[in-house]
Motif scaffolding. Structure first.
Motif, short mmCIF file in Angstrom:
data_model
loop_
_atom_site.label_atom_id
_atom_site.label_comp_id
_atom_site.label_asym_id
_atom_site.label_seq_id
_atom_site.Cartn_x
_atom_site.Cartn_y
_atom_site.Cartn_z
N ILE A 192 0.47 -1.23 0.03
CA ILE A 192 -0.19 0.04 -0.07
C ILE A 192 1.05 1.38 0.05
O ILE A 192 0.99 1.70 -0.44
CB ILE A 192 -0.87 0.19 1.28
N LEU A 195 2.25 1.88 -3.37
CA LEU A 195 0.85 2.23 -4.15
C LEU A 195 0.89 3.95 -4.10
O LEU A 195 0.53 4.28 -5.14
CB LEU A 195 -0.16 1.17 -4.35
N VAL A 196 0.45 3.93 -2.95
CA VAL A 196 0.80 5.86 -2.69
C VAL A 196 2.11 6.24 -3.33
O VAL A 196 1.24 7.18 -3.75
CB VAL A 196 0.19 6.09 -1.36
N THR A 316 -8.82 -3.49 -1.04
CA THR A 316 -7.29 -2.13 -1.58
C THR A 316 -8.01 -0.99 -1.78
O THR A 316 -6.75 -0.09 -1.37
CB THR A 316 -6.40 -3.32 -2.75
N CYS A 319 -8.55 0.77 1.81
CA CYS A 319 -6.82 1.10 1.95
C CYS A 319 -6.02 2.40 1.29
O CYS A 319 -5.73 3.70 1.85
CB CYS A 319 -6.17 -0.12 2.45
N LEU A 320 -6.88 1.97 0.23
CA LEU A 320 -5.72 3.16 -0.66
C LEU A 320 -6.33 4.59 -0.57
O LEU A 320 -5.55 5.76 -0.65
CB LEU A 320 -5.31 2.35 -2.01
N ARG A 323 -5.83 7.54 1.76
CA ARG A 323 -3.69 7.70 1.71
C ARG A 323 -3.58 8.88 0.41
O ARG A 323 -2.39 9.16 1.18
CB ARG A 323 -3.41 6.43 1.81
N VAL A 324 -4.45 8.91 -0.28
CA VAL A 324 -3.60 9.42 -1.48
C VAL A 324 -4.23 10.61 -1.53
O VAL A 324 -5.12 10.91 -1.77
CB VAL A 324 -3.73 9.10 -3.40
#
Length: 580
Positions: A192, A195-196, A316, A319-320, A323-324
């Motif tokens: 994660i 990916l962020v 996913t 979670c993502l 945060r982005v």
């Protein structure tokens, strides 16, 4: 109370696992199990005319319900007929338990009448394929097979000799609690974090979605809004992601349309969400790619990845997304939305020009009218070949409709058998089999199954008297068409002779009325529509690399007609593009 035999115990375990019916054809080695089904009110035997149909029907039921479905075949040729439908179910990740009954256990390995080795034959199209050689094995082995089918989303095969099925079941057999649904899978924190970081650095992001986005529509839309990303899809992702999607740029691949190809190639970060898209020639090789999939064996097998994320799409993105960093620049998104609308606008003219007077009937016109008249929660089963084109480009998803076909295995003759399985799950729901004349005639005998069980499936037959997709493949290869012509009967008359409703349509003006009458009919119905075999053209993007081999050759010539209500959606999405 009489002591249970192995067959009765087998059926009881299936019922405990949630199996409602067993599709198959009876036969001597299978008789103990069929008799056990007869005496168990919680499960039904569905007598089809060909075991291939049984496997396709079970696979379709599993795809519609998300639950375990089951089929069966007698020894030797009987269970061997299951194999094609099981390949399709396995590649479609449908949880199916197949019973392959076997010759007498004492004769295995001695060349007995109808001897095969099903525990070996089905290994490639299953997660689990084992032989029961003793009554004491049965409960644990069947339970293990069920866990594999449900937990790994695919096929399990149990081979059971008829004599063992008829033996007394073991006393006090252990009963393990059965897994009947899959858990959510969350990626690790390290993935994660990476990916962020990639998303925050990227300026132009594209999402490309497959069937793994099922149940995650809201999460995909929320994420696309935050990072201002166009959203494309593969064929199996269409029904889950295209509807209510202001970021839609269409579909890539053999039957592609719109700007999905451009969006995946002009971005600087491509995120593959729940897709095992098989045509790597359509994927870029010069942009960063991250892939999210719940099945780790899918990660990186189609393209070189910069990041592999093991997890289901919904968890996913949950979670993502928080945060982005939110992106404010819509320039790339708006550019792709405009390209998408322009692409659809450019091809729709060919479809609208005098189409209602064209004889033979344009098949795209048939699909468009069908899309308008079908129920909002209809299930469409789609034959491989040109019917894939019509479904991909004309059937409009809305979150309630389902579109299933042999999209990974690519088998002929799948639509009618799948419609049987789909209809058994709910007799009140409209089920439409979009059949080609080649596919329908291959397993036409199971139209009788519709009549026998009074299943109200509506078969819409695209009858161009040819194996249309094969002719295209020959044309692409520079070969004259050969062996592709079908000399067909009046299929409507055949349907009537079987005891069903049948109507033949040769003129466009009669089409809507015929479909309405068939849909209104309470039992099975067939609409035999004589269609133009020459409705061909070129898709948005083609390169020399894309037209090599069987699978990619079809992409060189496909329908260049209208694309139904997708154009309306694209125009609607353009309203969100800021004007200078």
């Amino acid at each position: 109370m009489a002591k249970q035999n192995v067959a009765e115990q087998f059926v009881d375990i299936l019922v405990k696992a949630g199996v409602k019916r067993l599709y198959g054809v009876v036969g001597d080695s299978l008789n103990p199990v069929v008799d056990a089904v007869r005496r168990n009110a919680a499960i039904d035997w569905v007598h089809v005319r060909h075991e291939e149909t049984a496997a396709f029907a079970a696979g379709a039921e599993a795809q519609i319900t998300g639950k375990l479905a089951a089929c069966a075949g007698s020894c030797g040729p009987g269970n061997l007929h299951l194999i094609n439908g099981l390949y399709d179910a396995h590649r479609s990740m449908a949880p199916v338990l197949a019973l392959a009954s076997h010759i007498p256990s004492s004769e295995i390995g001695l060349g007995y009448f109808q001897e095969t080795h099903p525990d070996r034959l089905f290994q490639e199209c299953s997660h689990y394929s084992e032989l029961i050689s003793s009554p004491k094995q049965m409960p644990r082995l069947l339970q293990t097979a069920i866990q594999n089918a449900v937990g790994r989303s695919g096929v399990s095969v149990v081979s059971l000799p008829g004599d063992i099925a008829d033996q007394p079941a073991p006393e006090k057999a252990a009963e393990t609690a059965l897994v009947t649904s899959r858990p959510s899978v969350r990626p690790g924190d390290a993935e994660i974090d990476k990916l962020v970081e990639m998303i925050d650095k990227a300026q132009k992001i594209t999402l490309f979605c497959g069937s793994g986005t099922a149940g995650a529509h809201a999460e995909v839309m929320e994420f696309a809004e935050k990072v201002k990303s166009p959203v494309g899809h593969a064929l199996r992702g269409k029904e889950w992601i295209q509807y209510d999607n202001p970021f839609d740029v269409g579909m890539s691949g053999l039957l592609g349309y719109g700007a999905a190809y451009e969006a995946t190639h002009e971005c600087d970060l491509l995120i593959l969400l729940g897709t095992d898209f098989p045509y790597n020639a359509f994927l870029p090789d010069d942009v960063q790619i991250a892939q999210v999939d719940v099945r780790p064996e899918h990660l990186g097998r189609r393209s070189k990845l910069d990041l592999a994320v093991w997890g289901d799409v919904k968890e996913t993105l949950r979670c993502l997304t928080p945060r982005v960093k939110e992106k404010v620049n819509r320039r790339f998104l708006d550019k792709m939305l405009k390209k998408h609308a322009d692409a659809l606008e450019g091809v729709v003219k060919a479809y609208t020009r005098k189409v209602e007077k064209h004889v033979p009937i344009h098949p795209e016109y048939v699909a468009s009218v069908l899309d308008e008249l079908a129920d909002d929660d209809a299930v469409f089963t789609v034959d491989t070949g040109m019917c894939n084109v019509w479904a991909a480009r004309y059937i409009t998803p809305n979150g309630r409709r389902r579109v299933i076909g042999s999209f990974s295995h690519g088998s002929m003759a799948n639509a009618l058998p799948m419609a049987i399985g789909a209809q058994f799950t709910d007799r009140r729901r409209q089920v439409v089999s979009m059949s080609g004349d080649g596919g329908f005639s291959m397993l036409m005998g199971d139209f009788l199954t519709l009549v026998q069980y009074d299943l109200p499936v509506k078969v819409v037959l695209f009858n161009n008297s040819s194996l249309g997709m094969v002719e295209l493949e020959m044309l692409v290869a520079g070969l004259p068409s050969y062996g592709t012509a079908n000399k067909n009967p009046d299929f409507a008359a055949v349907a009537q002779a079987c005891g069903a409703y049948g109507v033949r349509v040769e003129k466009p003006k009669d089409l809507a009325g015929a479909l309405k009458s068939a849909f209104k009919h309470k039992g099975p119905a067939l609409v035999d529509i004589v269609t133009d075999p020459n409705a061909l053209s070129i898709p948005p993007k083609i390169s020399a690399e894309m037209v090599t081999g069987f699978a990619l050759s079809a992409s060189k010539i496909v329908l260049d007609g209208g694309v139904g209500r997708m154009l309306q959606m694209a125009r609607s999405n353009l309203r969100n593009v800021p004007r200078p």
